[in-house]
Design an enzyme around this catalytic site. Sequence first.
Site, mmCIF file in Angstrom:
data_model
loop_
_atom_site.group_PDB
_atom_site.id
_atom_site.type_symbol
_atom_site.label_atom_id
_atom_site.label_comp_id
_atom_site.label_asym_id
_atom_site.label_seq_id
_atom_site.Cartn_x
_atom_site.Cartn_y
_atom_site.Cartn_z
ATOM 1 N N HIS A 18 3.738 -30.317 43.997
ATOM 2 C CA HIS A 18 3.617 -31.693 44.504
ATOM 3 C C HIS A 18 2.193 -32.203 44.329
ATOM 4 O O HIS A 18 1.247 -31.566 44.760
ATOM 5 C CB HIS A 18 3.996 -31.748 45.984
ATOM 6 N N PRO B 4 2.086 -26.043 62.925
ATOM 7 C CA PRO B 4 2.488 -26.099 61.513
ATOM 8 C C PRO B 4 2.273 -27.451 60.824
ATOM 9 O O PRO B 4 2.556 -27.575 59.632
ATOM 10 C CB PRO B 4 3.980 -25.746 61.556
ATOM 11 N N LYS C 77 -0.569 -24.651 57.304
ATOM 12 C CA LYS C 77 -1.691 -23.739 57.002
ATOM 13 C C LYS C 77 -1.451 -22.259 57.316
ATOM 14 O O LYS C 77 -2.199 -21.401 56.844
ATOM 15 C CB LYS C 77 -2.947 -24.178 57.783
HETATM 16 P P1 FAD Z 1 3.815 -12.342 60.129
HETATM 17 O O1 FAD Z 1 4.476 -13.083 59.053
HETATM 18 O O2 FAD Z 1 4.203 -12.644 61.539
HETATM 19 O O3 FAD Z 1 4.069 -10.797 59.834
HETATM 20 C C1 FAD Z 1 3.754 -9.791 60.772
HETATM 21 C C2 FAD Z 1 4.692 -8.630 60.570
HETATM 22 O O4 FAD Z 1 4.285 -7.559 61.420
HETATM 23 C C3 FAD Z 1 6.114 -8.949 60.975
HETATM 24 O O5 FAD Z 1 7.008 -8.685 59.909
HETATM 25 C C4 FAD Z 1 6.394 -8.075 62.185
HETATM 26 O O6 FAD Z 1 7.725 -7.609 62.249
HETATM 27 C C5 FAD Z 1 5.418 -6.926 61.955
HETATM 28 N N1 FAD Z 1 5.018 -6.224 63.179
HETATM 29 C C6 FAD Z 1 4.695 -6.760 64.391
HETATM 30 N N2 FAD Z 1 4.378 -5.791 65.263
HETATM 31 C C7 FAD Z 1 4.519 -4.623 64.605
HETATM 32 C C8 FAD Z 1 4.336 -3.262 64.990
HETATM 33 N N3 FAD Z 1 3.964 -2.921 66.224
HETATM 34 N N4 FAD Z 1 4.574 -2.287 64.072
HETATM 35 C C9 FAD Z 1 4.967 -2.613 62.798
HETATM 36 N N5 FAD Z 1 5.140 -3.893 62.393
HETATM 37 C C10 FAD Z 1 4.913 -4.876 63.282
HETATM 38 N N6 FAD Z 1 3.547 -21.845 58.978
HETATM 39 C C11 FAD Z 1 3.528 -22.932 58.218
HETATM 40 O O7 FAD Z 1 2.534 -23.148 57.519
HETATM 41 N N7 FAD Z 1 4.599 -23.791 58.217
HETATM 42 C C12 FAD Z 1 5.727 -23.576 58.988
HETATM 43 O O8 FAD Z 1 6.679 -24.347 58.959
HETATM 44 C C13 FAD Z 1 5.778 -22.425 59.792
HETATM 45 N N8 FAD Z 1 6.855 -22.155 60.566
HETATM 46 C C14 FAD Z 1 6.843 -21.019 61.362
HETATM 47 C C15 FAD Z 1 7.932 -20.726 62.196
HETATM 48 C C16 FAD Z 1 7.923 -19.606 63.044
HETATM 49 C C17 FAD Z 1 9.107 -19.296 63.950
HETATM 50 C C18 FAD Z 1 6.793 -18.750 63.048
HETATM 51 C C19 FAD Z 1 6.748 -17.535 63.973
HETATM 52 C C20 FAD Z 1 5.704 -19.029 62.196
HETATM 53 C C21 FAD Z 1 5.731 -20.168 61.356
HETATM 54 N N9 FAD Z 1 4.643 -20.478 60.508
HETATM 55 C C22 FAD Z 1 4.630 -21.571 59.751
HETATM 56 C C23 FAD Z 1 3.496 -19.641 60.400
HETATM 57 C C24 FAD Z 1 3.550 -18.677 59.217
HETATM 58 O O9 FAD Z 1 4.874 -18.298 58.951
HETATM 59 C C25 FAD Z 1 2.666 -17.521 59.608
HETATM 60 O O10 FAD Z 1 1.353 -18.030 59.740
HETATM 61 C C26 FAD Z 1 2.678 -16.342 58.638
HETATM 62 O O11 FAD Z 1 3.933 -15.692 58.684
HETATM 63 C C27 FAD Z 1 1.569 -15.354 59.018
HETATM 64 O O12 FAD Z 1 1.703 -14.197 58.263
HETATM 65 P P2 FAD Z 1 1.247 -12.787 58.852
HETATM 66 O O13 FAD Z 1 1.466 -11.829 57.743
HETATM 67 O O14 FAD Z 1 -0.082 -12.910 59.467
HETATM 68 O O15 FAD Z 1 2.250 -12.487 60.080
HETATM 69 C C1 PHB Z 2 7.919 -26.613 55.279
HETATM 70 O O1 PHB Z 2 8.529 -25.774 55.956
HETATM 71 O O2 PHB Z 2 8.312 -26.966 54.153
HETATM 72 C C2 PHB Z 2 6.706 -27.228 55.844
HETATM 73 C C3 PHB Z 2 6.325 -26.942 57.146
HETATM 74 C C4 PHB Z 2 5.208 -27.529 57.677
HETATM 75 C C5 PHB Z 2 4.458 -28.400 56.907
HETATM 76 C C6 PHB Z 2 4.832 -28.679 55.606
HETATM 77 C C7 PHB Z 2 5.962 -28.087 55.069
HETATM 78 O O3 PHB Z 2 3.374 -29.016 57.420
#
Ligand code: FAD
Ligand code: PHB
Length: 431
Positions: A113, A333, A337
Site C-alpha cells: 500500500h 493497535p 506497530k
Molecule cells: P507474541 O506474539 O505474544 O508471542 C509470544 C509467544 O510466547 C506466544 O506464542 C506464547 O504462547 C509464548 N509464551 C508465553 N509464555 C510462555 C512460556 N512461559 N513458555 C513458553 N512460551 C511462552 N498488533 C498490531 O500491530 N495490529 C493488530 O491488529 C494487533 N492485534 C492484536 C490482537 C491481540 C489479541 C493481541 C494479543 C495482539 C495484537 N497485536 C496487534 C500485537 C501484535 O500481535 C504483537 O505485538 C506481536 O504478536 C508481538 O510479538 P511477540 O513475539 O513479542 O509476542
Molecule cells: C490489521 O489487522 O490489518 C490492522 C490492524 C491495526 C492497524 C492496521 C491494520 O492499525
Amino acid sequence: MRRARTGGDDRKILRQDGNLFQRSGEGHEKIGTIKFNANLKQKTQVGIIGAGPAGLTLALLLHRATIDCVILEYRSREYVESRVRAGLLEQNTVDLLHELGVANRLNKEGLRHRGVYLSFDEQRIRIPFDELTGGRCITIYGQQEVLKDQVQACIEKGIEILFEAEVTEINGVATNSSSLVYRQNDEQHVLSCDFVAGCDGFHGIARTSLPNNIYNEFRKDYPFSWLGILAHAKPSSDELVYAYHQRGFALHSLRSETVSRLYIQVDNDDRLENWSDDKIWNELSLRLQTEGFHLNTGAIFEKAITPMRSFMIDNLQYGRLFLAGDAAHIVPPTGGKGLNLAVADIKWLAGALIHFYKHNKEDQLQGYTANALRRVWRAQDFSNFMTYLFHKQAAHGSFEYNLQKSKFDYIRLSKAYATTIAENYVGLKDI
Ligand code: FAD
Ligand code: PHB
C-alpha cells in the site's frame, strides 16, 4: 553442580542428578526433580522463550550467524499458526523478512500500500506515503502467515522449536550459567544456555523474572476496546481507512482480494454476544460512510474483542536475560506497530549477540535497552496520537472533539504534518 539463581530473590541449585534444591536457613531443601531427557537438547547458546514474531525472527538471525538456539513455545504449532492478530508490516520488517529468505509467499500474497485514507465526520483525505517518504510503503500480510513462513524456515534449517513446552523457571541469569526449566508432556526438563531471550509476550514469564527494582513501569488503559472481524468480503477500499465518527472509531483493513479485516470501537465491558453479524455490518457502514463509499459485506469467520493498552518497562535486560517484543511493551493497535516493534527489538538484540560471539565483547549487549527503547518510545507516542485522533472520547462538539477535528483539518492543510504521520506510519528508518 549447576548453580541457579532466578531473576528474583530466591536461590535455587540444580544438581546433576536432576534434583532441585532451594536454600533454606543454613541448609538446602529439596523442592523438586527435573528430568534430563537424552532425546532432547540439554544445552544451547541462546534459549528463546516464545515462537511469536520476536522469537522466530531472533532464531533465524542467530542461525544465519551460526549461533545455536532452541525455541521453547507453550502453545501448539497449529495454535501459533492460526492465532489472528496484526496485519500491517512496515517497510523495515518486510526488508528483514526478505533478507532472511522467508518472503516468497509475502512477495506473492502481500498487498503493498502506497497510502492510507483518514476520515473525520465523513470527510476523507489520503496520505500518500511514497510521495512523502521517498518511496517507502507498508505491506498487508497477516501475522499468522508471517509465522507460518518463519516456522517452516526454522524447521527446514534444523532450528529446534519445541511446541507445547512451557517455561516455568528462568534460572541463573545473574551468573554465567543460565538455564530454563520447562514442562512438556507432563514432564519437567532443563535447558542450559549462555543467554535467555524473553520473547514470550505480555503474559509470559520473562518480565516477571526481572527483579522489580531494576525498571520503571508505564501503563495506560484506554476506556475503549476494539471489536475486530475477518470476513469473506471483497475489500471495499484499495487502501486502509481510519475513521472518526460520532458513533466511534472504525478501521477498514484487508487480507486479500476476498477477505476484509474490520474493526470498531466498543466499550470495555461490551461482549461479543451483543454483536450479531448484521449489527456489526450496520455499524461499520455508518462509521465508514463517506460520499461514494459502499461497504461490501460477507460471512464473518472470526470475531474478537481486544482491550486497548499502552504498556512498557524501561529496562529490557538483567544479566544474561534480554526481553523483546510484547514481553516488554504493548502499544494500542491504532498505529499498526506491535509486530513491527517486536522485530525492531530483535534486530538490536541479534546484532548484539552476534557481536558478542564474534568478538567476545559485551558492549553492544550493554547498549541493547537504550537502542531498542528509542524506537519503542517513538511508537508509543505515534500509537497514542493515532488512538486519540480517531477514537470517540467525549461528547460530539466537546473540547476534546474540537481538538481532534482541528488536528484533522491541519493534516489536510499541511504537507509537513502529513509527512510526520507518513514517516511514522511506514516506520522510521534510522531509529
Ligand atoms: P507474541 O506474539 O505474544 O508471542 C509470544 C509467544 O510466547 C506466544 O506464542 C506464547 O504462547 C509464548 N509464551 C508465553 N509464555 C510462555 C512460556 N512461559 N513458555 C513458553 N512460551 C511462552 N498488533 C498490531 O500491530 N495490529 C493488530 O491488529 C494487533 N492485534 C492484536 C490482537 C491481540 C489479541 C493481541 C494479543 C495482539 C495484537 N497485536 C496487534 C500485537 C501484535 O500481535 C504483537 O505485538 C506481536 O504478536 C508481538 O510479538 P511477540 O513475539 O513479542 O509476542
Ligand atoms: C490489521 O489487522 O490489518 C490492522 C490492524 C491495526 C492497524 C492496521 C491494520 O492499525
